[in-house]
Design a protein around this motif. Structure first.
Motif, mmCIF file in Angstrom:
data_model
loop_
_atom_site.group_PDB
_atom_site.id
_atom_site.type_symbol
_atom_site.label_atom_id
_atom_site.label_comp_id
_atom_site.label_asym_id
_atom_site.label_seq_id
_atom_site.Cartn_x
_atom_site.Cartn_y
_atom_site.Cartn_z
ATOM 1 N N ASP A 40 0.832 -1.218 0.000
ATOM 2 C CA ASP A 40 0.000 0.000 0.000
ATOM 3 C C ASP A 40 0.858 1.256 0.000
ATOM 4 O OD1 ASP A 40 -2.231 -1.552 0.098
ATOM 5 O OD2 ASP A 40 -2.711 -1.139 2.207
ATOM 6 N N GLN A 41 1.944 1.217 0.770
ATOM 7 C CA GLN A 41 2.721 2.437 1.013
ATOM 8 C C GLN A 41 3.989 2.486 0.170
ATOM 9 O OE1 GLN A 41 1.723 4.771 3.208
ATOM 10 N NE2 GLN A 41 -0.080 3.650 3.986
ATOM 11 N N ASN A 42 4.233 1.427 -0.596
ATOM 12 C CA ASN A 42 5.504 1.309 -1.318
ATOM 13 C C ASN A 42 6.677 1.559 -0.353
ATOM 14 O OD1 ASN A 42 6.689 0.592 -3.762
ATOM 15 N ND2 ASN A 42 7.174 2.726 -4.241
ATOM 16 N N ALA A 43 6.652 0.835 0.744
ATOM 17 C CA ALA A 43 7.593 1.087 1.843
ATOM 18 C C ALA A 43 9.026 0.784 1.444
ATOM 19 C CB ALA A 43 7.202 0.237 3.049
ATOM 20 N N ARG A 44 9.961 1.583 1.955
ATOM 21 C CA ARG A 44 11.387 1.336 1.707
ATOM 22 C C ARG A 44 11.891 0.186 2.567
ATOM 23 N NH1 ARG A 44 13.742 0.940 -1.146
ATOM 24 N NH2 ARG A 44 15.790 1.806 -0.776
ATOM 25 N N LEU A 45 11.508 0.181 3.830
ATOM 26 C CA LEU A 45 11.928 -0.865 4.757
ATOM 27 C C LEU A 45 10.701 -1.494 5.407
ATOM 28 C CD1 LEU A 45 14.854 0.917 6.699
ATOM 29 C CD2 LEU A 45 15.051 -0.672 4.757
ATOM 30 N N VAL A 46 10.830 -2.778 5.701
ATOM 31 C CA VAL A 46 9.819 -3.489 6.469
ATOM 32 C C VAL A 46 10.548 -4.211 7.592
ATOM 33 C CG1 VAL A 46 8.041 -5.268 6.433
ATOM 34 C CG2 VAL A 46 8.388 -3.812 4.414
ATOM 35 N N TYR A 47 10.181 -3.904 8.828
ATOM 36 C CA TYR A 47 10.881 -4.477 9.977
ATOM 37 C C TYR A 47 10.111 -5.666 10.539
ATOM 38 C CZ TYR A 47 12.866 -4.936 14.648
ATOM 39 O OH TYR A 47 13.452 -5.434 15.789
ATOM 40 N N LEU A 48 10.827 -6.753 10.742
ATOM 41 C CA LEU A 48 10.238 -7.914 11.416
ATOM 42 C C LEU A 48 11.312 -8.548 12.291
ATOM 43 C CD1 LEU A 48 7.808 -10.119 11.506
ATOM 44 C CD2 LEU A 48 9.297 -11.390 9.952
ATOM 45 N N ALA A 49 10.991 -8.767 13.552
ATOM 46 C CA ALA A 49 11.896 -9.493 14.439
ATOM 47 C C ALA A 49 11.409 -10.926 14.540
ATOM 48 C CB ALA A 49 11.930 -8.845 15.824
ATOM 49 N N ILE A 67 8.589 -16.766 6.724
ATOM 50 C CA ILE A 67 9.475 -15.629 6.424
ATOM 51 C C ILE A 67 9.775 -15.606 4.923
ATOM 52 C CG2 ILE A 67 11.726 -14.581 6.884
ATOM 53 C CD1 ILE A 67 9.844 -14.563 9.318
ATOM 54 N N GLU A 68 10.032 -16.763 4.366
ATOM 55 C CA GLU A 68 10.314 -16.824 2.924
ATOM 56 C C GLU A 68 9.101 -16.381 2.113
ATOM 57 O OE1 GLU A 68 11.636 -20.874 2.712
ATOM 58 O OE2 GLU A 68 13.409 -20.405 3.920
ATOM 59 N N ALA A 69 7.899 -16.768 2.574
ATOM 60 C CA ALA A 69 6.684 -16.333 1.878
ATOM 61 C C ALA A 69 6.528 -14.813 1.967
ATOM 62 C CB ALA A 69 5.461 -17.031 2.481
ATOM 63 N N LEU A 70 6.905 -14.239 3.115
ATOM 64 C CA LEU A 70 6.840 -12.779 3.258
ATOM 65 C C LEU A 70 7.724 -12.100 2.211
ATOM 66 C CD1 LEU A 70 6.227 -10.073 4.652
ATOM 67 C CD2 LEU A 70 7.973 -10.629 6.348
ATOM 68 N N LEU A 71 8.914 -12.631 2.005
ATOM 69 C CA LEU A 71 9.807 -12.047 0.998
ATOM 70 C C LEU A 71 9.131 -12.019 -0.377
ATOM 71 C CD1 LEU A 71 13.305 -13.540 1.878
ATOM 72 C CD2 LEU A 71 12.469 -11.211 2.253
ATOM 73 N N ASP A 72 8.412 -13.081 -0.684
ATOM 74 C CA ASP A 72 7.744 -13.150 -1.990
ATOM 75 C C ASP A 72 6.581 -12.168 -2.081
ATOM 76 O OD1 ASP A 72 9.479 -15.115 -2.837
ATOM 77 O OD2 ASP A 72 8.194 -16.748 -2.150
ATOM 78 N N ASP A 73 6.035 -11.789 -0.911
ATOM 79 C CA ASP A 73 4.875 -10.892 -0.894
ATOM 80 C C ASP A 73 5.250 -9.415 -0.925
ATOM 81 O OD1 ASP A 73 3.157 -12.985 -0.813
ATOM 82 O OD2 ASP A 73 2.598 -12.787 1.300
ATOM 83 N N LEU A 74 6.530 -9.113 -0.706
ATOM 84 C CA LEU A 74 6.916 -7.697 -0.615
ATOM 85 C C LEU A 74 6.995 -7.054 -1.992
ATOM 86 C CD1 LEU A 74 9.759 -7.753 2.069
ATOM 87 C CD2 LEU A 74 7.373 -7.022 2.358
ATOM 88 N N PRO A 75 6.677 -5.770 -2.084
ATOM 89 C CA PRO A 75 6.878 -5.071 -3.363
ATOM 90 C C PRO A 75 8.371 -4.898 -3.645
ATOM 91 C CG PRO A 75 6.245 -3.509 -1.665
ATOM 92 C CD PRO A 75 6.154 -4.872 -1.034
ATOM 93 N N ALA A 76 8.699 -4.609 -4.878
ATOM 94 C CA ALA A 76 10.106 -4.538 -5.289
ATOM 95 C C ALA A 76 10.861 -3.441 -4.549
ATOM 96 C CB ALA A 76 10.198 -4.305 -6.799
ATOM 97 N N ALA A 77 10.166 -2.392 -4.125
ATOM 98 C CA ALA A 77 10.847 -1.264 -3.479
ATOM 99 C C ALA A 77 11.234 -1.555 -2.038
ATOM 100 C CB ALA A 77 9.946 -0.027 -3.512
ATOM 101 N N SER A 78 10.722 -2.644 -1.470
ATOM 102 C CA SER A 78 10.877 -2.877 -0.030
ATOM 103 C C SER A 78 12.050 -3.806 0.277
ATOM 104 C CB SER A 78 9.604 -3.518 0.548
ATOM 105 O OG SER A 78 8.525 -2.619 0.492
ATOM 106 N N LEU A 79 12.755 -3.453 1.336
ATOM 107 C CA LEU A 79 13.819 -4.300 1.876
ATOM 108 C C LEU A 79 13.361 -4.793 3.245
ATOM 109 C CD1 LEU A 79 16.895 -5.226 1.648
ATOM 110 C CD2 LEU A 79 17.397 -3.172 2.997
#
Lengths: 367, 367
Positions: free
Chosen positions: A153-162, A177-189
């Motif tokens: 939604d926000q085209n976030a630069r960073l996404v934090y998860l502990a 966690i691996e599925a989360l990586l696949d769900d992130l937009p290209a702009a997000s780390l």
């Protein structure tokens, strides 16, 4: 009225402090804590080999530490099966988080985290003018689906998860966690904070190609290696991202004694196994203490346990204050509904016994 | 082509490193230096009381350091006759310089320094997008008049001056520094880097009201206290400015062992006097070695000496490389005409003897 003109980003910041340290609380109370169980420090202590190495290194402290942390980076690379170019050493995860935000987030850009997750990350995002977007926890755990949704939604630069999570001790599987990586937009780390990874079950730790450009992992010597006071954290990630830290980091910032101690700690696998076993036993001990007093220990993959008071944040806060007056330093989650819990670190038996003695008295005082 | 999107300020930065560390040079050469005389480290070593305190503290490194550095700040305040609110402790002067630039300099704002002065300050200014304005040295010393003139011309936010100076070892009197303060425009804050103050004659150290809003002073345990590897610096300045560091600093960044060691070092005045005497004798020793070889030692108020080769930068650079091949680590100023000199740190007699042996051989190899 100020006599100083601050840079605009700084002028907009509060004079806030992420955490009040236990020493400050002790000075206010006028006496030391009996049990220091509030900062997820590891009272089982560092490897005796690391202590000896640091003691030997003290006489050579007139030398700056190696600005490349060569020996430590190479030891970590071998330990994790990655290249030294995939490893950056820094002054704790806190220091690395600040550098990472500075590297990647321009003022006004979105950063996604969970409401109630690590406040120091939020502190750094605010400090560099990032726009924090928070999603709620779900079932006392960070919610990868909600994080990915907000990132898109926000085209976030960073996404934090502990993972495992602080302050709840909960964890996700490697697959999640691996599925989360696949769900992130290209702009997000993804900023994958694995400060507690050494305490977690194997299935919680994903295998990630260090050159995967979607994620940077953060580890520390503060928790399982019991070297919080030495300030040694490290990042594992793509070589290009890792190299970019050299543009802004404090090159001579790494303590010489700490670098040498961390290498020795990493070599002492037996001590790490000993600490893991002690922590696992201590989690059970805390669960037993909780149960004896009508509280419930939540499952934990860390060296602390969230104890559910079955009440609300006001009650948990009062319980913490009452415990503090009895010499027990503990903390609690900052956000409802997790703030019905208190968060107690694992520790040696004298600390557990002090907590076991203080908890019923504190609960009685509040009833 | 990059796979990462960096924040614009960072994207504009070079992948540069302010200094290559001696360990890196040793790894390239495949053998250790015989004499480590290039980083103005203090080979006379730290106070034995500080070493003992750090060795005792190593077993308690499982605890985070006090984020307020309370004991050290209070000891420093008493030592300097200022309030604890006038003192900020940080990870070396380098770390404090980065924070100070971030606090005060918005992208595009002017910062004044001398061409050839401390590169790490410039690194931080560039890192936060400041616009560096450089004035030349005059007679191998920083030029307060030129600094003030440039500050007025550019309405500079910060003006950097090291007194005593690195890399030349020269110094100004207290009166000259106080006059500089009067010459600065209202918008400018003087960054008075006093890393070498403990080696300087008393008349070089101005008495400054800590609440004087025109200046912040920086000191360190890296030089006279011989604790470079411990990363402990501090700033003395107005309470409002000092408090503003809390908005952005890495609150738990200060090493626990280092804090404890620094307190012990500060208490050991006898050791400091011993080191000062050793350094003064070593400066004379270096002057004698220089003279025997046709070089001239410039006057120094620090623990290093600039040795004038009476040639140019190309010659001095070749001399350094030749010395390095003989196991002598030294450095040189980066800018003409000061780069006709090599900069050699003071040190114990074995290091001086190694230099005395290597210098004539290196000069002969170049002739």
């Amino acid at each position: 009225m100020t006599r100083f003109r601050f840079a605009p980003l700084v002028a907009a910041l509060p004079a806030s402090v992420p955490f009040t340290g236990p020493e400050t609380l002790e000075r206010r109370a006028g006496r030391p804590f009996r049990a220091r169980l509030g900062a997820n420090e590891n009272g089982f202590g560092p490897s005796p080999r690391a202590v000896a190495a640091m003691q030997r290194a003290a006489v050579e402290v007139w030398k700056y530490g190696d600005p490349d942390s060569h020996d430590l980076r190479h030891a970590l690379a071998a330990h994790h099966g990655v290249a030294p170019e995939n490893v950056m050493v820094g002054e704790g995860i806190d220091g690395l988080l600040g550098l990472l935000v500075r590297l990647t987030v321009a003022p006004g850009e979105a950063v996604v985290t969970s409401d109630g997750a690590y406040p120091t990350f939020n502190y750094h995002v605010a400090g560099f003018g990032g726009r924090l977007v928070k999603v709620p926890y779900r079932d006392d755990a960070e919610d990868p689906g909600a994080l990915a949704g907000a990132a898109r939604d926000q085209n976030a630069r960073l996404v934090y998860l502990a993972n495992p999570d602080n302050p709840m001790g909960s964890w996700h599987t490697a697959g999640r966690i691996e599925a989360l990586l696949d769900d992130l937009p290209a702009a997000s780390l993804l900023v994958l904070d694995e400060a507690y990874a050494e305490f977690a079950p194997e299935e919680a730790i994903p295998r990630i190609d260090p050159e995967d450009a979607r994620v940077i992992r953060l580890r520390t010597f503060s928790k399982a290696y019991a070297m919080a006071g030495a300030r040694v954290g490290y990042a594992i990630g793509p070589a290009e991202l890792i190299a970019s830290f050299d543009r802004i980091r404090n090159h001579f910032g790494m303590n010489r004694i700490s670098q040498i101690g961390a290498v020795a700690a990493l070599e002492d696998a037996d001590w790490l196994a000993h600490v893991r076993a002690e922590v696992a036993a201590s989690r059970d001990r805390l669960a037993g203490i909780a149960q004896s007093n009508g509280l419930t220990a939540l499952p934990s993959a860390t060296n602390f346990v969230a104890l559910d008071t079955h009440c609300d944040g006001a009650f948990a806060g009062a319980l913490l204050q009452t415990l503090a007056r009895q010499g027990i330093f503990a903390r609690m989650p900052g956000v409802a509904p997790m703030d019905r819990c208190i968060r107690v670190s694992c520790g040696p038996e004298p600390d557990m016994a002090a907590f076991a003695e203080a908890l019923p008295r504190a609960l009685k005082a509040l009833s």
